[in-house]
Enzyme design. Structure first.
Site, PDB file in Angstrom:
ATOM      1  N   GLU A  41      28.613   5.927  -6.300  1.00 30.78           N
ATOM      2  CA  GLU A  41      28.983   6.803  -7.064  1.00 30.78           C
ATOM      3  C   GLU A  41      27.901   8.166  -6.878  1.00 30.78           C
ATOM      4  O   GLU A  41      27.409   9.304  -6.840  1.00 30.78           O
ATOM      5  CB  GLU A  41      29.154   6.481  -8.313  1.00 30.78           C
ATOM      6  N   SER A  73     -14.638   5.762 -11.719  1.00 37.34           N
ATOM      7  CA  SER A  73     -14.216   5.138 -11.195  1.00 37.34           C
ATOM      8  C   SER A  73     -14.267   4.060 -12.715  1.00 37.34           C
ATOM      9  O   SER A  73     -14.240   4.231 -13.643  1.00 37.34           O
ATOM     10  CB  SER A  73     -14.863   4.301 -10.060  1.00 37.34           C
ATOM     11  N   TYR A 117      -1.314   5.686 -15.721  1.00 38.41           N
ATOM     12  CA  TYR A 117      -1.889   5.246 -17.136  1.00 38.41           C
ATOM     13  C   TYR A 117      -2.946   5.879 -17.368  1.00 38.41           C
ATOM     14  O   TYR A 117      -3.920   5.592 -18.017  1.00 38.41           O
ATOM     15  CB  TYR A 117      -2.767   3.839 -16.340  1.00 38.41           C
ATOM     16  N   CYS A 171       6.110 -11.182  32.927  1.00 40.75           N
ATOM     17  CA  CYS A 171       5.831 -11.957  31.151  1.00 40.75           C
ATOM     18  C   CYS A 171       6.808 -12.163  30.452  1.00 40.75           C
ATOM     19  O   CYS A 171       8.005 -11.486  29.899  1.00 40.75           O
ATOM     20  CB  CYS A 171       4.827 -11.196  30.647  1.00 40.75           C
ATOM     21  N   GLU A 227      -3.979  -4.112 -19.525  1.00 36.27           N
ATOM     22  CA  GLU A 227      -2.096  -3.291 -18.597  1.00 36.27           C
ATOM     23  C   GLU A 227      -3.014  -4.451 -17.667  1.00 36.27           C
ATOM     24  O   GLU A 227      -4.445  -3.838 -16.908  1.00 36.27           O
ATOM     25  CB  GLU A 227      -1.971  -2.146 -18.232  1.00 36.27           C
ATOM     26  N   GLU A 287      -1.386   4.913  -9.601  1.00 41.64           N
ATOM     27  CA  GLU A 287      -1.726   4.426  -8.772  1.00 41.64           C
ATOM     28  C   GLU A 287      -0.379   4.142  -7.518  1.00 41.64           C
ATOM     29  O   GLU A 287       0.359   4.667  -8.211  1.00 41.64           O
ATOM     30  CB  GLU A 287      -2.023   3.125  -9.197  1.00 41.64           C
TER      31      GLU A 287
HETATM   32  S1  IVH Z   1      -8.216   3.495 -15.390  1.00 42.36           S
HETATM   33  C1  IVH Z   1     -11.535   6.487 -15.811  1.00 42.36           C
HETATM   34  N1  IVH Z   1      -5.975   1.964 -15.680  1.00 42.36           N
HETATM   35  O1  IVH Z   1      -8.502   0.696 -10.234  1.00 42.36           O
HETATM   36  C2  IVH Z   1     -10.059   5.350 -16.053  1.00 42.36           C
HETATM   37  N2  IVH Z   1      -7.075   2.634 -13.340  1.00 42.36           N
HETATM   38  O2  IVH Z   1     -11.735   0.546 -10.037  1.00 42.36           O
HETATM   39  C3  IVH Z   1      -9.405   5.595 -14.571  1.00 42.36           C
HETATM   40  N3  IVH Z   1      -6.328   1.333 -11.457  1.00 42.36           N
HETATM   41  O3  IVH Z   1     -10.137   4.154  -9.134  1.00 42.36           O
HETATM   42  C4  IVH Z   1      -9.022   4.446 -14.519  1.00 42.36           C
HETATM   43  N4  IVH Z   1      -5.213   0.353 -12.807  1.00 42.36           N
HETATM   44  O4  IVH Z   1      -7.734   3.988  -8.731  1.00 42.36           O
HETATM   45  C5  IVH Z   1      -6.896   2.696 -14.901  1.00 42.36           C
HETATM   46  N5  IVH Z   1      -3.708   0.461 -15.054  1.00 42.36           N
HETATM   47  C6  IVH Z   1      -5.139   1.051 -14.707  1.00 42.36           C
HETATM   48  C7  IVH Z   1      -5.216   0.890 -13.283  1.00 42.36           C
HETATM   49  C8  IVH Z   1      -6.407   1.411 -12.872  1.00 42.36           C
HETATM   50  C9  IVH Z   1      -5.826   0.565 -10.996  1.00 42.36           C
HETATM   51  C10 IVH Z   1      -7.502   1.705  -9.884  1.00 42.36           C
HETATM   52  C11 IVH Z   1      -7.910   3.404 -10.079  1.00 42.36           C
HETATM   53  C12 IVH Z   1      -9.063   3.225 -10.435  1.00 42.36           C
HETATM   54  C13 IVH Z   1     -10.037   1.843  -9.942  1.00 42.36           C
HETATM   55  C14 IVH Z   1     -11.408   1.160 -11.083  1.00 42.36           C
END
Ligand code: IVH
Length: 574
Positions: free
Chosen positions: A36, A83, A227, A431, A114, A175
């Site tokens: 569909e 980061s 996120y 081979c 999370e 992500e």
């Molecule tokens: S929050 C300012 N939440 O982890 C806060 N990051 O090691 C921004 N990541 O560069 C990040 N899952 O790429 C956040 N649930 C999540 C995440 C997450 C994966 C990654 C993100 C960040 C890295 C830091």
């Protein structure tokens, strides 16, 4: 629809398809059958083809990618993409909570926890509800513009849900990742085509998103989760939890598994629960992210230069174990590529016993400086091929000589040649490893499509000496087949018939099936179109190949060297 104009019908179809895309890719809860869905999609494509003036960039049909770029352009982020500080111990989590309480002068803090997705971070910008730009993190201030690549990701809404009144301007962070099952299928497909497999889902996601050719991205199974709201026009939700709910209402995918925790103890139990379900999740995560729920508190604490003070990544203990390399074997693939393989003293990593790990290529062995007898850390990313993470020096150990690639093929003894980091056996169909691979490839769906000629039968034919090159397939007899184990009158007849059928195949498929280095489906099509017959192709010079658009020096060299080889000409003649 007798009463609606094409414009109205197109709008209605887009709404409906968007709705089903959202149910399928974001909610994982489809409401209509694939057939569909295809019907709706086809109708939209037809209408858009008939009325090109009505085609807009945010149509669900526009997820197919665009012609390749020379390079990805740079974009400055509206706000720096930070980061996260990471910790690995329980005590550090308690210390984080203590610090938050001290700085906020409070005894009660709500957190939202999370999963920490193991992919690559992206920024998405929506204006008037439309996806207008997306970028990678880059150095945090300036990233790469991957808008057209992101548009191909099915779970990324090109248009936010208008009923939920999204803000006129919205910048979200999320992500991009690849599910484990999709990752394995992709890697299998890559290896079958003679391309190099990705080491883990994160590399596969990054490699797929940072493509100059968005049509390649479109063919890769990428997924998105969001996120964080980085900026928006108007009133921001008061808490992180509400923020995720708002994103979901606007149609963006958010982490489904998440918890609003009333205390740090609840955070710890969320972490344990998440760790326990880690192996059954369909994607890779490497920890949990703990965030202050109240956004006014987030703002009050602010950020350091690289990371916010109000969030922390609580990483799982890595799935790495220490063991010893007992031997280094070398395997030979379909195109003759030699791959060094570490044979390990069996060790359990994250519940799976591992006794071999790929070393990829000779450069990798040299870079990691691993030798037989060395103690190494092995790492397992999900359920994928384990890899050697690093060598663990042992004080006082006496080491063996560095590993060198053999100069003769371990399967057939032919000379080994080198191409960059790769070594390959020059024996071609002499081979057995390559012969089996070559026949499997020749018989595969996208080449000659010889039904009944799978891996097992190919191995039988080669091992019985009945097939020594591709041409031998065409002198096989039914009597010969009947001498092989598992063959009966019916199966032998069927195989003979499908071999006979394959004689009528198109030039394009034949070219693809011959397994010429660098000649995949696309190049085979280009060549067939340009030269028309095999005889013309075989007579062409490097210069003539080079005149064809899309054919560069590597492909033309590979073609001439293939066709100049007596053995290959003979196979083709026969
Ligand atoms: S929050 C300012 N939440 O982890 C806060 N990051 O090691 C921004 N990541 O560069 C990040 N899952 O790429 C956040 N649930 C999540 C995440 C997450 C994966 C990654 C993100 C960040 C890295 C830091």
């Amino acid at each position: 629809m007798p009463h609606s104009t094409p414009e109205e019908r197109i709008a209605a179809l887009r709404r409906e398809i968007r709705h089903h895309d959202h149910l399928y890719y974001t909610k994982d809860r489809p409401e209509i059958s694939d057939a569909e869905y295809d019907r709706l999609f086809r109708e939209l494509v037809e209408l858009e083809t008939a009325h090109p003036d009505l085609l807009t960039g945010d149509s669900p049909t526009q997820r197919v990618g665009a012609p390749p770029l020379d390079e990805l352009s740079k974009v400055a982020h509206e706000k720096p993409m930070l980061s996260l500080d990471s910790i690995t111990d329980h005590e550090d989590v308690l210390a984080f909570d203590q610090r938050m309480k001290r700085e906020l002068e409070t005894g009660h803090i709500v957190y939202t926890a999370e999963p920490k997705f193991d992919g690559l971070s992206v920024e998405l910008v929506y204006d008037q509800g439309r996806f207008v730009r997306g970028a990678t993190r880059g150095d945090g201030r300036v990233g790469e513009d991957v808008t057209i690549n992101l548009r191909t990701i099915r779970s990324l809404p090109l248009q936010l849900n208008a009923n939920a009144t999204p803000p006129s301007h919205l910048v979200v962070r999320g992500e991009v990742y690849m599910r484990l099952d999709e990752f394995q299928i992709l890697n299998r497909r890559m290896t079958e085509r003679g391309e190099e497999a990705f080491a883990n889902p994160r590399n596969a996601a990054a490699g797929s998103l940072r493509q100059l050719d968005s049509r390649i991205t479109a063919s890769r199974p990428l997924t998105l989760t969001c996120y964080d709201i980085m900026a928006l026009a108007g009133q921001a939700p008061a808490t992180h939890w509400d923020e995720l709910e708002a994103l979901a209402a606007w149609g963006l995918p958010v982490p489904e598994h998440r918890r609003r925790c009333q205390s740090i103890e609840e955070v710890l139990s969320f972490q344990q629960d998440t760790d326990a379900m880690r192996d059954s999740l369909p994607f890779e995560i490497d920890g949990v992210v703990v965030k202050l729920d109240r956004r006014d508190w987030q703002d009050q604490l602010g950020s350091k230069s690289r990371s916010p003070r109000w969030a922390i990544a609580y990483k799982f203990a890595p799935r790495k174990e220490i063991t010893v390399i007992q031997d280094i074997a070398v395997s030979v693939g379909r195109t003759g590529t030699l791959t060094p393989l570490a044979l390990l003293k069996p060790v359990e990593v994250g519940g799976v016993t591992i006794s071999r790990a790929t070393l990829h290529n000779a450069d990798e062995v040299a870079r990691k400086d691993v030798r037989i007898g060395d103690t190494v850390k092995v790492e397992r990313a999900g359920d994928v091929i384990p890899a050697i993470a690093e060598r663990v020096p042992v004080p006082g150990e006496s080491r063996q000589e560095p590993f060198v690639m053999p100069d003769h093929c371990p399967v057939c003894g032919s000379a080994v040649a080198r191409e960059g980091a790769y070594f390959y056996c020059t024996g071609q169909t002499v081979c057995v490893a390559q012969l089996k691979g070559a026949i499997e490839h020749f018989a595969s769906k996208s080449a000659l499509n010889i039904e009944g000629l799978g891996k097992k039968t190919v191995a039988q034919l080669v091992e019985a000496g009945m097939v020594r090159d591709l041409a031998d397939l065409y002198s096989l007899t039914k009597e010969q087949l009947l001498t092989l184990e598992g063959f009966a009158d019916r199966s032998a007849t069927l195989l003979m018939e499908s071999i006979e059928h394959s004689k009528a195949v198109s030039l394009e498929r034949l070219l693809m099936g011959l397994g010429i280095r660098q000649v995949g489906q696309h190049i085979a099509r280009v060549l067939a179109k340009q030269f028309g017959t095999l005889a013309r192709l075989m007579a062409a010079t490097q210069e003539e190949f080079l005149q064809v658009r899309e054919i560069g020096p590597e492909i033309s060299a590979s073609l001439t060297s293939f066709f100049s080889e007596a053995r290959n000409r003979d196979v083709i003649d026969r």
